[in-house]
Design a protein around this motif. Structure first.
Motif, PDB file in Angstrom:
ATOM      1  N   TRP A 179      42.896  40.587  29.211  1.00  0.00           N
ATOM      2  CA  TRP A 179      44.013  41.018  28.706  1.00  0.00           C
ATOM      3  C   TRP A 179      44.946  41.571  27.734  1.00  0.00           C
ATOM      4  O   TRP A 179      44.504  42.316  26.660  1.00  0.00           O
ATOM      5  CB  TRP A 179      44.746  42.019  30.055  1.00  0.00           C
ATOM      6  N   TYR A 180      45.477  41.061  27.754  1.00  0.00           N
ATOM      7  CA  TYR A 180      46.155  40.532  25.887  1.00  0.00           C
ATOM      8  C   TYR A 180      45.409  40.001  25.234  1.00  0.00           C
ATOM      9  O   TYR A 180      45.722  40.943  23.807  1.00  0.00           O
ATOM     10  CB  TYR A 180      47.693  39.774  26.628  1.00  0.00           C
ATOM     11  N   LEU A 181      44.410  39.627  24.952  1.00  0.00           N
ATOM     12  CA  LEU A 181      43.392  38.807  24.242  1.00  0.00           C
ATOM     13  C   LEU A 181      42.115  40.193  23.635  1.00  0.00           C
ATOM     14  O   LEU A 181      41.615  39.295  22.783  1.00  0.00           O
ATOM     15  CB  LEU A 181      43.323  37.646  24.254  1.00  0.00           C
ATOM     16  N   ARG A 182      42.557  40.804  24.904  1.00  0.00           N
ATOM     17  CA  ARG A 182      41.279  41.564  24.126  1.00  0.00           C
ATOM     18  C   ARG A 182      39.816  41.282  24.289  1.00  0.00           C
ATOM     19  O   ARG A 182      38.646  41.757  23.802  1.00  0.00           O
ATOM     20  CB  ARG A 182      41.926  43.022  22.629  1.00  0.00           C
ATOM     21  N   ARG A 183      39.886  40.680  25.610  1.00  0.00           N
ATOM     22  CA  ARG A 183      38.248  39.620  25.684  1.00  0.00           C
ATOM     23  C   ARG A 183      37.747  41.731  26.285  1.00  0.00           C
ATOM     24  O   ARG A 183      38.519  41.881  26.841  1.00  0.00           O
ATOM     25  CB  ARG A 183      38.619  38.772  26.915  1.00  0.00           C
ATOM     26  N   PRO A 184      36.796  40.944  25.910  1.00  0.00           N
ATOM     27  CA  PRO A 184      35.656  42.502  26.179  1.00  0.00           C
ATOM     28  C   PRO A 184      35.688  42.574  27.414  1.00  0.00           C
ATOM     29  O   PRO A 184      35.720  41.375  28.679  1.00  0.00           O
ATOM     30  CB  PRO A 184      33.961  41.651  25.923  1.00  0.00           C
ATOM     31  N   ASP A 185      35.906  43.696  28.032  1.00  0.00           N
ATOM     32  CA  ASP A 185      35.952  44.477  29.512  1.00  0.00           C
ATOM     33  C   ASP A 185      36.966  43.445  30.252  1.00  0.00           C
ATOM     34  O   ASP A 185      37.258  44.373  31.465  1.00  0.00           O
ATOM     35  CB  ASP A 185      34.366  43.804  30.184  1.00  0.00           C
ATOM     36  N   ALA A 186      37.780  42.920  29.353  1.00  0.00           N
ATOM     37  CA  ALA A 186      39.259  42.892  30.493  1.00  0.00           C
ATOM     38  C   ALA A 186      40.073  44.148  30.911  1.00  0.00           C
ATOM     39  O   ALA A 186      39.764  45.281  30.178  1.00  0.00           O
ATOM     40  CB  ALA A 186      39.763  42.078  29.179  1.00  0.00           C
ATOM     41  N   LYS A 187      40.320  44.040  31.721  1.00  0.00           N
ATOM     42  CA  LYS A 187      41.149  45.450  32.588  1.00  0.00           C
ATOM     43  C   LYS A 187      42.488  44.670  33.363  1.00  0.00           C
ATOM     44  O   LYS A 187      42.593  43.576  33.806  1.00  0.00           O
ATOM     45  CB  LYS A 187      40.682  46.310  33.434  1.00  0.00           C
ATOM     46  N   LEU A 188      43.781  45.222  33.013  1.00  0.00           N
ATOM     47  CA  LEU A 188      44.953  44.845  33.990  1.00  0.00           C
ATOM     48  C   LEU A 188      45.305  44.918  34.908  1.00  0.00           C
ATOM     49  O   LEU A 188      44.204  45.899  35.226  1.00  0.00           O
ATOM     50  CB  LEU A 188      45.725  46.506  33.371  1.00  0.00           C
ATOM     51  N   PRO A 189      45.319  43.669  35.421  1.00  0.00           N
ATOM     52  CA  PRO A 189      45.419  43.720  37.225  1.00  0.00           C
ATOM     53  C   PRO A 189      45.727  45.253  37.763  1.00  0.00           C
ATOM     54  O   PRO A 189      46.973  45.181  37.615  1.00  0.00           O
ATOM     55  CB  PRO A 189      45.491  42.820  37.418  1.00  0.00           C
ATOM     56  N   GLU A 190      44.989  45.178  38.999  1.00  0.00           N
ATOM     57  CA  GLU A 190      45.660  46.697  39.594  1.00  0.00           C
ATOM     58  C   GLU A 190      47.337  46.095  39.834  1.00  0.00           C
ATOM     59  O   GLU A 190      47.445  44.903  40.333  1.00  0.00           O
ATOM     60  CB  GLU A 190      44.749  46.904  41.230  1.00  0.00           C
ATOM     61  N   ARG A 191      48.341  46.966  39.680  1.00  0.00           N
ATOM     62  CA  ARG A 191      49.365  46.400  40.252  1.00  0.00           C
ATOM     63  C   ARG A 191      49.622  46.990  42.281  1.00  0.00           C
ATOM     64  O   ARG A 191      49.165  47.823  42.150  1.00  0.00           O
ATOM     65  CB  ARG A 191      50.481  47.258  39.990  1.00  0.00           C
ATOM     66  N   PRO A 192      50.616  46.327  42.814  1.00  0.00           N
ATOM     67  CA  PRO A 192      50.748  47.234  44.022  1.00  0.00           C
ATOM     68  C   PRO A 192      51.267  47.731  43.807  1.00  0.00           C
ATOM     69  O   PRO A 192      52.227  48.432  43.096  1.00  0.00           O
ATOM     70  CB  PRO A 192      51.584  45.273  44.458  1.00  0.00           C
ATOM     71  N   PRO A 193      51.175  48.378  45.611  1.00  0.00           N
ATOM     72  CA  PRO A 193      52.181  49.513  45.434  1.00  0.00           C
ATOM     73  C   PRO A 193      53.458  49.240  45.577  1.00  0.00           C
ATOM     74  O   PRO A 193      54.530  48.353  46.216  1.00  0.00           O
ATOM     75  CB  PRO A 193      52.175  50.877  46.539  1.00  0.00           C
ATOM     76  N   VAL A 194      54.861  50.095  44.727  1.00  0.00           N
ATOM     77  CA  VAL A 194      55.864  50.106  44.870  1.00  0.00           C
ATOM     78  C   VAL A 194      56.952  49.834  45.762  1.00  0.00           C
ATOM     79  O   VAL A 194      56.141  50.882  46.849  1.00  0.00           O
ATOM     80  CB  VAL A 194      56.972  51.966  43.599  1.00  0.00           C
ATOM     81  N   ASP A 195      57.648  49.156  45.894  1.00  0.00           N
ATOM     82  CA  ASP A 195      58.257  48.925  47.574  1.00  0.00           C
ATOM     83  C   ASP A 195      59.836  49.616  47.185  1.00  0.00           C
ATOM     84  O   ASP A 195      60.515  49.138  46.647  1.00  0.00           O
ATOM     85  CB  ASP A 195      58.385  47.466  47.767  1.00  0.00           C
ATOM     86  N   PRO A 196      59.806  50.787  48.206  1.00  0.00           N
ATOM     87  CA  PRO A 196      61.187  50.898  48.148  1.00  0.00           C
ATOM     88  C   PRO A 196      62.313  50.387  48.619  1.00  0.00           C
ATOM     89  O   PRO A 196      63.624  50.527  47.348  1.00  0.00           O
ATOM     90  CB  PRO A 196      60.914  52.507  49.342  1.00  0.00           C
ATOM     91  N   THR A 197      62.145  49.041  49.244  1.00  0.00           N
ATOM     92  CA  THR A 197      63.530  47.940  49.280  1.00  0.00           C
ATOM     93  C   THR A 197      64.353  47.850  47.426  1.00  0.00           C
ATOM     94  O   THR A 197      65.035  47.005  47.377  1.00  0.00           O
ATOM     95  CB  THR A 197      63.254  46.874  50.243  1.00  0.00           C
ATOM     96  N   ASP A 198      62.821  47.743  46.400  1.00  0.00           N
ATOM     97  CA  ASP A 198      63.281  46.570  45.256  1.00  0.00           C
ATOM     98  C   ASP A 198      64.028  48.140  44.366  1.00  0.00           C
ATOM     99  O   ASP A 198      64.464  47.318  43.536  1.00  0.00           O
ATOM    100  CB  ASP A 198      61.867  46.709  44.489  1.00  0.00           C
ATOM    101  N   ALA A 199      64.190  48.817  44.675  1.00  0.00           N
ATOM    102  CA  ALA A 199      64.849  49.620  43.992  1.00  0.00           C
ATOM    103  C   ALA A 199      66.561  49.215  44.299  1.00  0.00           C
ATOM    104  O   ALA A 199      67.102  48.417  44.048  1.00  0.00           O
ATOM    105  CB  ALA A 199      65.048  51.307  45.072  1.00  0.00           C
TER     106      ALA A 199
END
Length: 64
Positions: A44-64
């Motif tokens: 994604w950073y190198l702007r490769r064709p069809d590259a997408k950011l990986p899906e991020r995990p849901p927010v963990d409420p204990t990380d607050a």
């Protein structure tokens, strides 16, 4: 010197990541999926064709 990989594998690279970050990434992405997340981010950073950011995990409420 870079280690040589088998013909079916990519070459290993050394990247320094804090232990806590590496452990958290393993918990969220899965210990065997960390490398794929990193490869996806690089593509994604190198702007490769069809590259997408990986899906991020849901927010963990204990990380607050």
């Amino acid at each position: 010197m870079v280690s040589r990989a088998k013909d079916t594998h990519t070459t290993n690279r050394v990247v320094r990541v804090a232990d806590a970050d590496w452990d958290d990434l393993g918990e969220r992405a899965g210990a065997r999926n960390r490398a794929q997340v990193i490869r996806d981010l690089v593509a994604w950073y190198l702007r490769r064709p069809d590259a997408k950011l990986p899906e991020r995990p849901p927010v963990d409420p204990t990380d607050a």
